[in-house]
Scaffold this motif. Structure first.
Motif, mmCIF file in Angstrom:
data_model
loop_
_atom_site.group_PDB
_atom_site.id
_atom_site.type_symbol
_atom_site.label_atom_id
_atom_site.label_comp_id
_atom_site.label_asym_id
_atom_site.label_seq_id
_atom_site.Cartn_x
_atom_site.Cartn_y
_atom_site.Cartn_z
ATOM 1 N N SER A 27 0.831 -1.209 0.000
ATOM 2 C CA SER A 27 0.000 0.000 0.000
ATOM 3 C C SER A 27 0.865 1.258 0.000
ATOM 4 O O SER A 27 0.510 2.259 -0.621
ATOM 5 C CB SER A 27 -0.978 0.006 1.166
ATOM 6 O OG SER A 27 -0.312 0.037 2.398
ATOM 7 N N LYS A 30 2.058 1.762 -3.584
ATOM 8 C CA LYS A 30 0.947 2.280 -4.389
ATOM 9 C C LYS A 30 0.721 3.767 -4.095
ATOM 10 O O LYS A 30 0.489 4.558 -5.012
ATOM 11 C CB LYS A 30 -0.331 1.480 -4.118
ATOM 12 C CG LYS A 30 -0.324 0.091 -4.744
ATOM 13 C CD LYS A 30 -1.607 -0.660 -4.419
ATOM 14 C CE LYS A 30 -1.599 -2.047 -5.003
ATOM 15 N NZ LYS A 30 -2.558 -2.222 -6.072
ATOM 16 N N THR A 31 0.799 4.147 -2.833
ATOM 17 C CA THR A 31 0.662 5.552 -2.444
ATOM 18 C C THR A 31 1.775 6.391 -3.061
ATOM 19 O O THR A 31 1.535 7.495 -3.569
ATOM 20 C CB THR A 31 0.690 5.685 -0.911
ATOM 21 O OG1 THR A 31 -0.410 4.964 -0.361
ATOM 22 C CG2 THR A 31 0.626 7.135 -0.474
ATOM 23 N N LEU A 33 3.506 5.764 -5.788
ATOM 24 C CA LEU A 33 3.284 5.877 -7.238
ATOM 25 C C LEU A 33 2.199 6.904 -7.559
ATOM 26 O O LEU A 33 2.339 7.697 -8.498
ATOM 27 C CB LEU A 33 2.914 4.517 -7.825
ATOM 28 C CG LEU A 33 4.041 3.506 -7.946
ATOM 29 C CD1 LEU A 33 3.492 2.135 -8.312
ATOM 30 C CD2 LEU A 33 5.080 3.968 -8.965
ATOM 31 N N GLU A 34 1.135 6.900 -6.766
ATOM 32 C CA GLU A 34 0.051 7.868 -6.981
ATOM 33 C C GLU A 34 0.550 9.290 -6.739
ATOM 34 O O GLU A 34 0.264 10.202 -7.517
ATOM 35 C CB GLU A 34 -1.104 7.537 -6.038
ATOM 36 C CG GLU A 34 -2.345 8.367 -6.277
ATOM 37 C CD GLU A 34 -3.479 7.941 -5.360
ATOM 38 O OE1 GLU A 34 -4.096 8.836 -4.747
ATOM 39 O OE2 GLU A 34 -3.747 6.728 -5.255
ATOM 40 N N THR A 37 2.734 10.509 -9.629
ATOM 41 C CA THR A 37 1.932 10.978 -10.770
ATOM 42 C C THR A 37 1.416 12.389 -10.508
ATOM 43 O O THR A 37 1.512 13.269 -11.375
ATOM 44 C CB THR A 37 0.756 10.014 -11.032
ATOM 45 O OG1 THR A 37 1.283 8.723 -11.326
ATOM 46 C CG2 THR A 37 -0.107 10.490 -12.181
ATOM 47 N N GLU A 63 7.768 0.559 -17.544
ATOM 48 C CA GLU A 63 6.352 0.677 -17.180
ATOM 49 C C GLU A 63 5.797 -0.635 -16.603
ATOM 50 O O GLU A 63 4.868 -0.633 -15.794
ATOM 51 C CB GLU A 63 5.553 1.099 -18.416
ATOM 52 C CG GLU A 63 4.104 1.373 -18.178
ATOM 53 C CD GLU A 63 3.829 2.682 -17.449
ATOM 54 O OE1 GLU A 63 2.774 2.765 -16.796
ATOM 55 O OE2 GLU A 63 4.667 3.602 -17.529
ATOM 56 N N ILE A 66 5.634 -0.703 -12.819
ATOM 57 C CA ILE A 66 4.518 0.083 -12.281
ATOM 58 C C ILE A 66 3.230 -0.726 -12.381
ATOM 59 O O ILE A 66 2.445 -0.791 -11.428
ATOM 60 C CB ILE A 66 4.392 1.434 -13.017
ATOM 61 C CG1 ILE A 66 5.634 2.286 -12.752
ATOM 62 C CG2 ILE A 66 3.121 2.171 -12.605
ATOM 63 C CD1 ILE A 66 5.725 3.545 -13.589
ATOM 64 N N GLU A 67 3.020 -1.362 -13.515
ATOM 65 C CA GLU A 67 1.811 -2.165 -13.717
ATOM 66 C C GLU A 67 1.748 -3.341 -12.740
ATOM 67 O O GLU A 67 0.673 -3.664 -12.226
ATOM 68 C CB GLU A 67 1.743 -2.673 -15.149
ATOM 69 C CG GLU A 67 1.464 -1.584 -16.156
ATOM 70 C CD GLU A 67 1.593 -2.041 -17.608
ATOM 71 O OE1 GLU A 67 1.790 -3.259 -17.847
ATOM 72 O OE2 GLU A 67 1.499 -1.174 -18.491
ATOM 73 N N GLU A 70 0.670 -1.752 -9.434
ATOM 74 C CA GLU A 70 -0.698 -1.229 -9.492
ATOM 75 C C GLU A 70 -1.737 -2.340 -9.609
ATOM 76 O O GLU A 70 -2.836 -2.218 -9.078
ATOM 77 C CB GLU A 70 -0.843 -0.238 -10.640
ATOM 78 C CG GLU A 70 -0.136 1.078 -10.366
ATOM 79 C CD GLU A 70 -0.218 2.064 -11.515
ATOM 80 O OE1 GLU A 70 -0.525 1.655 -12.666
ATOM 81 O OE2 GLU A 70 0.025 3.267 -11.274
ATOM 82 N N ASP A 71 -1.389 -3.434 -10.284
ATOM 83 C CA ASP A 71 -2.341 -4.533 -10.488
ATOM 84 C C ASP A 71 -2.403 -5.516 -9.321
ATOM 85 O O ASP A 71 -3.320 -6.337 -9.253
ATOM 86 C CB ASP A 71 -2.010 -5.301 -11.773
ATOM 87 C CG ASP A 71 -2.245 -4.465 -13.025
ATOM 88 O OD1 ASP A 71 -2.926 -3.415 -12.939
ATOM 89 O OD2 ASP A 71 -1.729 -4.864 -14.094
#
Length: 176
Positions: A27, A30-31, A33-34, A37, A63, A66-67, A70-71
């Motif tokens: 988590s 993911k935070t 990466l967000e 962006t 990339e 990242i995927e 994110e996935d």
């Protein structure tokens, strides 16, 4: 308190934190990466004529990594593929720049600790150690009572949670 004055952590206690550490690590990435962006978009908005390569938040990594992050379901374990993706992303200059701006977004203080231990966390048979447990975050719901004895004196500690929705429980304990 459990470490200093309690019974310590049994092997079973430590193993029960495995999913917590996985969740905290994933988590947090993911935070990050967000936030990366968002910071990149903000930078490009304030520097519209600058080339994208000058964006300090422009991620140069594949990339695919990242995927993978994110996935990944938030309640999944961290296998070799996910662990490698987290390692590559954490070592990317853009995400390090994002981390340096962490006062602009909410992320666990211990995220860097877990990212730094990703080799251990993604290993087969991983069992959290005491430091992993101490640095992990578990949301408390309800009231959790822990009793300690120090030099013959018995103390009761009540964890009433820190979330706003849990504060009413704290007032109940204080009225006792």
């Amino acid at each position: 308190m459990i470490t200093l004055y309690g019974r310590g952590y049994s092997k079973e206690d430590l193993e029960s934190y495995r999913t917590v550490v996985y969740n905290n690590t994933l988590s947090s990435m993911k935070t990050l990466l967000e936030a990366n962006t968002d910071l990149s978009e903000d930078w490009l908005d304030t520097n519209p004529n600058a080339p994208e390569e000058e964006d300090p938040f422009w991620c140069e990594c594949d990339e695919r990594f990242i995927e993978i992050v994110e996935d990944a379901p938030i309640d999944s374990g961290i296998d070799q593929e996910l662990g490698e993706a987290i390692k590559v992303l954490w070592n990317d200059k853009a995400l390090q720049n994002t981390w340096d701006e962490r006062s602009r977004f909410q992320i666990m203080d211990s995220a860097a600790y877990f990212f730094g231990r990703i080799n251990e966390i993604m290993a087969a048979g991983y069992c959290p150690d005491e430091q992993d447990v101490l640095r992990s975050r578990v949301r408390t719901t309800g009231i959790v009572e822990t009793t300690f004895e120090i030099e013959g004196n018995v103390f009761k500690m009540f964890d009433v949670g820190g979330q706003r929705s849990e504060r009413k429980n704290g007032f109940t304990v204080l009225r006792m």
